[in-house]
Design a protein around this motif. Structure first.
Motif, PDB file in Angstrom:
ATOM      1  N   GLN A  30       0.515  -1.320   0.049  1.00  0.00           N
ATOM      2  CA  GLN A  30       0.290   0.693  -0.088  1.00  0.00           C
ATOM      3  C   GLN A  30       1.146   1.408   0.241  1.00  0.00           C
ATOM      4  OE1 GLN A  30      -0.390  -1.980   3.508  1.00  0.00           O
ATOM      5  NE2 GLN A  30      -1.575  -3.497   2.855  1.00  0.00           N
ATOM      6  N   LEU A  33      -0.399   4.399  -5.745  1.00  0.00           N
ATOM      7  CA  LEU A  33      -0.845   3.989  -5.619  1.00  0.00           C
ATOM      8  C   LEU A  33      -1.205   3.878  -7.344  1.00  0.00           C
ATOM      9  CD1 LEU A  33      -2.579   7.004  -3.996  1.00  0.00           C
ATOM     10  CD2 LEU A  33      -3.391   5.065  -3.340  1.00  0.00           C
ATOM     11  N   GLN A  67     -10.417   0.237  -2.699  1.00  0.00           N
ATOM     12  CA  GLN A  67     -10.509   0.897  -3.152  1.00  0.00           C
ATOM     13  C   GLN A  67     -11.512   0.461  -4.838  1.00  0.00           C
ATOM     14  OE1 GLN A  67      -9.775   4.113  -1.539  1.00  0.00           O
ATOM     15  NE2 GLN A  67      -8.921   2.922  -0.636  1.00  0.00           N
TER      16      GLN A  67
ATOM     17  N   TRP B 109     -12.943   8.628   3.333  1.00  0.00           N
ATOM     18  CA  TRP B 109     -14.330   9.028   3.335  1.00  0.00           C
ATOM     19  C   TRP B 109     -13.669   6.987   4.791  1.00  0.00           C
ATOM     20  CZ3 TRP B 109     -18.103  11.291   3.933  1.00  0.00           C
ATOM     21  CH2 TRP B 109     -17.941  13.036   3.361  1.00  0.00           C
ATOM     22  N   ARG B 130      -9.568  13.740  -4.708  1.00  0.00           N
ATOM     23  CA  ARG B 130      -9.269  12.181  -4.714  1.00  0.00           C
ATOM     24  C   ARG B 130      -9.782  12.266  -3.209  1.00  0.00           C
ATOM     25  NH1 ARG B 130      -5.229  13.101  -5.678  1.00  0.00           N
ATOM     26  NH2 ARG B 130      -3.755  13.088  -4.172  1.00  0.00           N
ATOM     27  N   ILE B 132     -10.543   7.955  -1.027  1.00  0.00           N
ATOM     28  CA  ILE B 132     -10.438   7.288  -0.917  1.00  0.00           C
ATOM     29  C   ILE B 132     -10.632   6.268   0.211  1.00  0.00           C
ATOM     30  CG2 ILE B 132      -8.013   7.459  -2.119  1.00  0.00           C
ATOM     31  CD1 ILE B 132      -6.718   7.159   0.827  1.00  0.00           C
ATOM     32  N   ALA B 133     -11.553   5.053   0.328  1.00  0.00           N
ATOM     33  CA  ALA B 133     -12.185   4.784   1.618  1.00  0.00           C
ATOM     34  C   ALA B 133     -11.005   3.995   2.373  1.00  0.00           C
ATOM     35  CB  ALA B 133     -12.522   3.123   0.800  1.00  0.00           C
ATOM     36  N   GLY B 134     -11.807   4.129   3.714  1.00  0.00           N
ATOM     37  CA  GLY B 134     -11.080   4.108   4.872  1.00  0.00           C
ATOM     38  C   GLY B 134     -11.765   2.529   5.172  1.00  0.00           C
ATOM     39  N   ASP B 135     -10.534   1.893   5.927  1.00  0.00           N
ATOM     40  CA  ASP B 135     -11.085   0.371   6.169  1.00  0.00           C
ATOM     41  C   ASP B 135     -11.169   0.437   7.555  1.00  0.00           C
ATOM     42  OD1 ASP B 135     -11.181  -2.672   6.348  1.00  0.00           O
ATOM     43  OD2 ASP B 135      -9.848  -2.644   4.210  1.00  0.00           O
ATOM     44  N   ASN B 138      -8.346  -3.339   7.961  1.00  0.00           N
ATOM     45  CA  ASN B 138      -6.945  -2.498   7.762  1.00  0.00           C
ATOM     46  C   ASN B 138      -6.456  -1.498   7.888  1.00  0.00           C
ATOM     47  OD1 ASN B 138      -6.917  -5.693   6.295  1.00  0.00           O
ATOM     48  ND2 ASN B 138      -9.047  -4.904   5.447  1.00  0.00           N
ATOM     49  N   ALA B 141      -3.502   0.005   6.570  1.00  0.00           N
ATOM     50  CA  ALA B 141      -3.476  -0.322   5.331  1.00  0.00           C
ATOM     51  C   ALA B 141      -3.514   0.575   4.972  1.00  0.00           C
ATOM     52  CB  ALA B 141      -4.020  -1.543   4.880  1.00  0.00           C
ATOM     53  N   ARG B 144      -1.204   3.754   5.488  1.00  0.00           N
ATOM     54  CA  ARG B 144      -0.509   3.651   4.979  1.00  0.00           C
ATOM     55  C   ARG B 144      -0.759   4.511   3.223  1.00  0.00           C
ATOM     56  NH1 ARG B 144       1.000  -1.328   6.435  1.00  0.00           N
ATOM     57  NH2 ARG B 144       0.700  -1.996   6.061  1.00  0.00           N
ATOM     58  N   LEU B 145      -2.124   3.964   2.948  1.00  0.00           N
ATOM     59  CA  LEU B 145      -2.817   4.070   1.707  1.00  0.00           C
ATOM     60  C   LEU B 145      -2.815   5.884   1.544  1.00  0.00           C
ATOM     61  CD1 LEU B 145      -5.584   1.962   0.801  1.00  0.00           C
ATOM     62  CD2 LEU B 145      -3.070   3.099  -0.191  1.00  0.00           C
ATOM     63  N   ALA B 148       0.074   8.068   0.713  1.00  0.00           N
ATOM     64  CA  ALA B 148       0.213   7.644  -0.610  1.00  0.00           C
ATOM     65  C   ALA B 148      -0.965   8.188  -1.510  1.00  0.00           C
ATOM     66  CB  ALA B 148       0.049   5.972  -1.297  1.00  0.00           C
ATOM     67  N   ALA B 149      -1.842   8.770  -1.067  1.00  0.00           N
ATOM     68  CA  ALA B 149      -2.541   9.465  -1.802  1.00  0.00           C
ATOM     69  C   ALA B 149      -2.604  11.053  -0.922  1.00  0.00           C
ATOM     70  CB  ALA B 149      -4.108   8.995  -1.142  1.00  0.00           C
ATOM     71  N   SER B 150      -1.519  11.365  -0.173  1.00  0.00           N
ATOM     72  CA  SER B 150      -1.609  12.639   0.147  1.00  0.00           C
ATOM     73  C   SER B 150      -2.611  13.310   1.345  1.00  0.00           C
ATOM     74  CB  SER B 150      -1.173  13.874  -0.817  1.00  0.00           C
ATOM     75  OG  SER B 150      -0.012  13.198  -1.626  1.00  0.00           O
TER      76      SER B 150
END
Lengths: 223, 398
Positions: A30, A33, A67, B109, B130, B132-135, B138, B141, B144-145, B148-150
């Motif tokens: 992860q 992207l 996603q 989100w 953008r 992105i979905a929060g999990d 996880n 993860a 970390r995402l 990566a997605a700022s």
């Protein structure tokens, strides 16, 4: 699965990712992207839906951090059906959702498929099709559950939403699965697969050995 | 008033003249009216309850063709009973980003589906953001995402933010968050302080959203300025005789399932200022309130009694109530790691809580002990209470 791809995606700037749907370039790390254009179509999902004469909803039951929901939504919009999100491992919501609206397709990660299939026992009408997404080739060679209540279709994804291999329809009861190679992005040549992956306005070419074997007189492969 | 009545009548006529569903015609069969001409008419309409909605199949409560339904989601089931499925066919453009004074770079989100929020952003003119979905399964993860997605904007429940925080701290990312929108639960004073200290650069807003609706009935852009929700234009809000909030969809055209006088089971207070409704949520009538002789124990009052009680204590608590043979309360409070309190201190804290815990505006739990209505409080300090990323239940009746 493809370090070259992860490295290329890690080099993209946040500005370059604007207006894109993004998924993890590697579901295990992860750290980068992979960007999809908002118009991107998961074509095999569309084909599977049509081929199996589906009319009901598509339920997405892959890990949320993959996603995938905007990418699945593009397909549900094109066939004018609702989508639903089920957050694994909480498959308890499958029953009330299926009672509210017919679910014809469920999409699930290979690591969760056995748990999901167990829940089908409680459903009056299980989904016509269950699409199992593998993110490692090894899992595709080991994990081949069968079911008499749903058609299991296995896909190997380069990144979530981008299939490289799709098992051919209705083969869940045959001992040897056959696969179609996603020929819009990949070509097979003597033990190697060359992929040309869209990456923003450019493309990234990756050639890698893949242990698949062409089926004689067919466009299909075995693993 | 005329405009309001006209809007209410539009909503009423939309559901009563629907060619797609008999849902409201059957609900109002004992009180049919051709039109709504006064608020008295309006208030005579029966309330809509979650139980009633759940008793009608989803396909029989669709007010638009089934092909227009884009998404189906379930209520959480945290308030008891079976989860109920609700259809969505419409995107509400702006209210989802209420704390954001400018376009966020990337929104994280925890609600689904994320494409809803991408569309809301685009309709609001934030085309480059953008989502992105929060999990919650996880969170490592997710953290970390986020890097990566700022990610600079987070929207989630209070419990989800509490659960995510250690993961963001572990990757040293909390200072990058500039906007947070919280929803789903009340935010206590202690939690508010905790989040402000944990996210030093964040403006924090609150959203009052319901799974049952397609948009947000209430928004609070900045909890430092005002902790009340401002009612949004899509809804008319009322309080019923038991203090519960009722919501009604306005501008219902093309809404696949409009709510009319829907009882949210949230106890609330509404004030009007310059024609604008503002409201405060006290809690769920079935989760955050226990009726007891002489009044009620409510989550906000317990939180207030525990606020800054002792430096070794957190504000995480469970309150267990037993009515027989005499009203008895046990409070479990989570203490901070590696701390302790001696028996004398615990007794002092117990007495302080009893004096601070209001069961009505002019009556405390301690008054009830003196009047021999209640047994004294039992106070237990525990190392940990169950962690959850769902709505948290703090009051238990035995």
């Amino acid at each position: 699965m493809f370090p070259t791809l992860t490295t290329a995606c890690a080099a993209l700037s946040p500005t370059q990712l604007a207006e894109k749907y993004v998924v993890p370039a590697d579901v295990h790390t992860q750290i980068a992207l992979y960007p999809f254009a908002q118009e991107y179509q998961w074509q095999s999902l569309h084909t599977i839906y049509q081929t199996h004469h589906c009319q009901g909803a598509i339920a997405l039951a892959t890990p949320r951090y993959w996603q995938l929901d905007p990418i699945v939504h593009t397909i549900t919009t094109s066939v004018s059906v609702p989508d639903m999100v089920i957050a694994p491992p909480n498959f308890d919501t499958l029953l009330p959702l299926s009672e509210a609206f017919v679910i014809d397709v469920v999409i699930v990660a290979a690591s969760d498929v056995l748990e999901l299939l167990g829940r089908y026992q409680k459903l009056t009408t299980p989904p016509k099709v269950t699409i199992v997404i593998h993110t490692e080739l090894e899992s595709l060679t080991i994990m081949r559950p069968t079911s008499t209540r749903t058609t299991l279709i296995h896909e190997l994804h380069i990144v979530p939403g981008l299939p490289l291999l799709t098992s051919t329809y209705g083969t869940d009861t045959t001992p040897e699965l056959h696969f179609e190679l996603n020929n819009t992005i990949a070509a097979y040549n003597d033990g190697n697969v060359t992929m040309v992956l869209p990456l923003l306005d450019a493309s990234l070419q990756i050639t890698q050995p893949l242990p698949i074997t062409p089926v004689a007189n067919s466009s299909q492969f075995t693993i | 008033m005329k405009d309001l009545l006209s809007s209410l009548n539009d909503s009423y006529e939309y559901v009563m003249h629907s060619t797609h569903s008999n849902f409201y015609r059957e609900l109002y069969q004992d009180t049919p009216l051709p039109h709504i001409t006064s608020l008295q008419d309006w208030r005579a309409l029966p309330e809509l309850t979650k139980e009633h909605i759940g008793s009608v199949p989803l396909t029989q409560r669709l007010f638009t063709p089934v092909s227009t339904v884009r998404h189906i989601r379930l209520t959480s089931g945290t308030s008891g009973g079976r989860p109920i499925a609700f259809p969505r066919n419409r995107i509400s453009p702006i209210d989802a980003y209420i704390s954001c004074t400018s376009a966020p770079q990337c929104s994280l989100w925890f609600f689904n589906p994320t494409y809803n929020f991408t569309l809301a952003l685009q309709q609001a003119g934030f085309v480059n953001t953008r989502v992105i979905a929060g999990d919650v399964q996880n969170l490592a993860a997710t953290a970390r995402l986020s890097i990566a997605a700022s990610v600079d904007h987070i929207s989630c429940t209070v419990s989800q933010l509490q659960a995510l925080l250690p993961y963001l701290q572990a990757v040293n990312y909390t200072a990058n968050i500039t906007h947070i929108d919280l929803s789903g639960e009340r935010l206590s004073l202690a939690q508010k302080e905790y989040f402000y200290s944990s996210f030093p650069n964040a403006r924090i807003g609150m959203l009052y959203g319901l799974t049952e609706t397609q948009s947000m009935p209430g928004v609070c852009p900045d909890i430092r300025q005002d902790t009340r929700y401002r009612a949004t234009n899509d809804f008319y809000l009322e309080i019923n005789s038991t203090g519960e909030l009722l919501v009604t969809h306005l501008h219902t055209a093309h809404n696949c399932f409009p709510l009319i006088r829907y009882n949210t089971r949230d106890t609330a207070e509404i004030v009007e200022k310059n024609g604008q409704q503002y409201f405060t949520i006290f809690g769920r009538s079935n989760l955050d309130m226990i009726k007891i002789p002489g009044g009620a124990i409510m989550t906000p009052q317990v939180e207030a009694a525990l606020y800054r009680l002792h430096p070794h204590l957190t504000t995480e608590f469970e309150l267990h109530y037993s009515a027989t043979p005499k009203p008895t309360v046990e409070i479990k409070i989570q203490k901070k790691p590696t701390t302790s309190c001696d028996a004398t201190t615990i007794n002092t804290l117990r007495d302080t809580i009893a004096k601070k815990l209001k069961v009505s505006p002019s009556y405390t739990y301690d008054n009830g002990i003196v009047d021999t209505i209640y047994n004294p409080i039992t106070l237990t300090l525990v190392d940990s209470l169950p962690q959850t990323t769902a709505k948290k239940v703090r009051l238990f009746v035995h």
